[in-house]
Design an enzyme around this catalytic site. Structure first.
Site: not given
Ligand code: MSP
Length: 650
Positions: A18, A21, A126, A129, A144, A147, A295, A298
């Site tokens: 989304h 990311h 959790c 997480c 959590c 979540h 917020k 997923k």
């Molecule tokens: N797999 C772990 C990260 C491991 S790194 C060694 C993870 N993955 S994730 O797919 O959940 O991605 C998390 C990251 O996505 C966040 O740290 C951030 O960089 C980005 N974001 C996810 N949602 C976000 C927002 N709503 N806003 C901004 N960034 C966001 O965690």
């Protein structure tokens, strides 16, 4: 030569990306491109995190073996990044043999050094997480904190990492190296987290099958978080290319959202310390995007797909898809200071596209090229002796590349872009005030040529500086400018030198790169008293015909906002003090819900000046400003480019 190693988090393959990311990856890509522009040797890494209980579950739901599931999803991430022209040098998947080998190697090393021991771990867990929480970290009702779902009490016999032993070391490191964790808010949060006490961390799981086996006890798998963090050393070649590892690791920067700062700023450096490896150079955690204040996650499913946002902009504007993608990147980086949270809206994207890209940048290019085409047969004129404001524009250009470089080095995208836009604003003002059309009328072709040369030169410099943010659009601008050298070969040094454009170069004006999005204006809708749009959504109310003389009775003027403040007791009203030519007056307008008072100061708006004055909430309003009301949003009318206040509009 400066070296620069930048990483994004590796994203989970339990779902599709989304805008959150995408934000991290676009920001990392922009920095990587900037550093290349500045002449550094760059290594930019992204990838996917493919082990753990959540992926195992997700695969089961899909009725697939985990490996098949991850093989199906990982390419979707790769395809998204390719579509967005992300310039990563490598893409790591944690299911690759190179990573499995590295993870087992480092885990074994930690064990050999006595940093990992067998024990019992229990606590609030959790499953989403895959992390344990202490009592005071949980939300009310034992939920959590991420979540907002109930946690479970969990007991496991597994391997623990002696995190507690590194508490003083990591505390001192973060205290003594202020740049190590940024921004400051995150640094402070980490400091208080560490001061709260670090507990040993369970780093293996007996229950999770989908993971990398613990080398000395293969019935257990390595905890996915510890293993995932190791991707950063796998990919830079710790085992496979030690020379590359040696050159780049000391220059490593991890970029991520603030949800996972702890893992990167505390656990990871401690683990590296335990195995005798240096910490990354910097951990930089940005803020979170919300959607309508909520917020995005997923788990909740309220996420916005970056590709459909871009396609929507492409369709409404008629810009090329790649240009719309650039605009999307620009908006994300410009709108919210990096490190702060922001609320996403498509309206903000449209606004940035129109105001900044179509007007300030695109239109400056179009009108300058049109004058060169018409009056100089499409060949860039040679500049004559500098006069009047020419020097000021050049001086501004001279300091811009290094100023922007400093901002970028501090991940301050917002200010870097504001600096570049201030320069574009100055270039717009320059051509308006020096008025080459007037010089042409007066027969002074040399002066007109000088002005056009200088304006194009300002555009050349801004375009080089914008390549990291607008990779596709700047390419088109470059082609229209007709410059022979490829844009990809330009460096910061080329932006530092005034006079890079060769007189005589044949320009190649084309269709507008950022076609303005026409937002329909409701007839008769003005913001003095905002109301729901008449005649249904997007429709135009049928009104009586008037003669031109009747219309001419309305005195519309360009006005500059000098001051703005809320009107006491009215949540929709702002009291503005505006300058119209030599005079100032007060206008009360119903725009408080859309515009913060400070955001209006210095802005040019359009005011009806010959309306009878009216008292609104005890304040005398001496005019009405123009605005469109659409979807219950009030949008101020503005001018295509800057003109002095007091100028009449008809
Ligand atoms: N797999 C772990 C990260 C491991 S790194 C060694 C993870 N993955 S994730 O797919 O959940 O991605 C998390 C990251 O996505 C966040 O740290 C951030 O960089 C980005 N974001 C996810 N949602 C976000 C927002 N709503 N806003 C901004 N960034 C966001 O965690």
């Amino acid at each position: 030569m400066e070296r620069f190693y930048i990483t994004t988090p590796i994203y989970y393959v339990n779902d599709v990306p989304h805008i959150g990311h995408t934000y991290t990856t676009l920001a990392a890509d922009t920095i990587a491109r900037w550093k290349r522009l500045a002449g550094a040797e760059v290594f930019f890494l992204t990838g996917t995190d493919e082990h753990g209980i959540n992926i195992e579950r997700r695969a089961r739901e899909a009725g697939l073996p985990p490996q098949e599931w991850v093989d199906r999803i990982a390419p979707k991430w790769q395809a998204l990044w390719a579509r967005l022209r992300i310039s990563n040098d490598d893409f790591i998947r944690t299911t690759e043999p190179r990573h499995i080998r590295l993870a087992q190697h480092l885990f074994q090393e930690a064990y050999n050094r006595g940093a990992i021991y067998k024990g019992i771990y229990e606590g609030w867990y959790c499953p989403s997480c895959e992390a344990f929480y202490t009592e005071d970290e949980l939300l009310e009702g034992r939920l959590c904190p991420i979540h907002k779902r109930p946690v479970e009490w969990n007991t496991e016999e597994n391997y623990l990492f002696r995190l507690s032993q590194y508490q003083d070391w990591i505390l001192r490191k973060i205290e003594e190296e202020p740049q190590f964790v940024q921004p400051e808010t995150q640094r402070n949060e980490m400091l208080s987290f560490i001061r709260g006490g670090l507990r040993d961390l369970a780093v293996s799981r007996t229950t999770v099958k989908w993971g990398i086996p613990v080398p000395f006890e293969p019935t257990q798998t390595i905890y996915v978080w510890i293993e995932a963090l190791m991707n950063y050393v796998t990919a830079i070649g710790y085992l496979d290319d030690p020379d590359r590892y040696r050159r780049f690791w000391p220059e490593s920067r991890h970029l991520m959202g603030r949800d996972i700062t702890r893992f990167h700023a505390v656990i990871w450096p401690c683990f590296l310390q335990a195995v005798g490896l240096p910490s990354p150079k910097q951990v930089w955690a940005h803020g979170f995007w919300t959607v309508e204040g909520e917020k995005m996650s997923k788990t909740r499913g309220n996420f916005i797909d970056p590709l459909s946002e871009i396609t929507r902009l492409e369709e409404t504007s008629g810009a090329r898809w790649e240009v719309a993608a650039d605009a999307f990147r620009y908006m994300l980086l410009r709108e919210v200071p990096f490190g702060q949270d922001g609320d996403y809206s498509h309206a903000a994207l449209v606004h940035r596209f129109n105001a900044d890209l179509a007007n300030d940048y695109g239109n400056l290019l179009n009108r300058t090229l049109a004058l060169v085409e018409r009056h100089f047969s499409g060949a860039i004129p040679a500049p004559g002796a500098p006069e009047g404001p020419d020097g000021a524009l050049q001086r501004m250009a001279a300091v811009l590349p290094d100023a922007a470089d400093q901002r970028m080095a501090a991940f301050d995208f917002t200010r870097a872009l504001a600096d570049i836009w201030r320069f574009l604003g100055a270039a717009n003002k320059y051509i308006d005030e020096t008025a080459p059309w007037a010089a042409l009328k007066a027969g002074d072709r040399t002066r007109a040529g000088t002005i056009l040369y200088n304006t194009l030169e300002a555009l050349r410099i801004a375009t080089i500086l914008l390549t990291p943010v607008l990779p596709a659009a700047t390419q088109e601008v470059w082609e229209q400018l007709g410059v022979a050298q490829p844009l990809g070969g330009q460096r910061l040094a080329d932006a530092r030198e005034w006079g890079g454009l060769r007189p005589g170069t044949r320009i190649r004006p084309g269709r507008p790169i950022f076609p303005r999005i026409e937002t329909r204006v409701e007839a008769g809708d003005a913001a003095a008293a905002p109301r729901a749009p008449a005649g249904g959504k997007g429709g135009t109310k049928k009104m009586d015909e008037i003669t031109i003389d009747e219309f001419n009775k309305v005195d519309l003027r360009v006005a500059e906002v000098l001051e703005a403040k809320a009107v006491a007791g009215a949540d929709k009203l702002l009291e503005l003090r505006v300058r119209i030519g030599e005079t100032t007056r007060t206008v009360v307008a119903g725009i408080a819900q859309q515009y913060a008072p400070t955001s209006l100061i210095g802005r040019k708006i359009i005011v009806v000046t010959n309306l009878q004055p009216r008292r609104v909430r005890g304040v005398e309003s001496q005019g009405m400003l123009l605005a469109a009301t659409h979807d219950n949003q009030v949008v101020l009318a503005s001018l295509d480019h800057d003109v002095p206040s007091g100028v009449r509009i008809k």
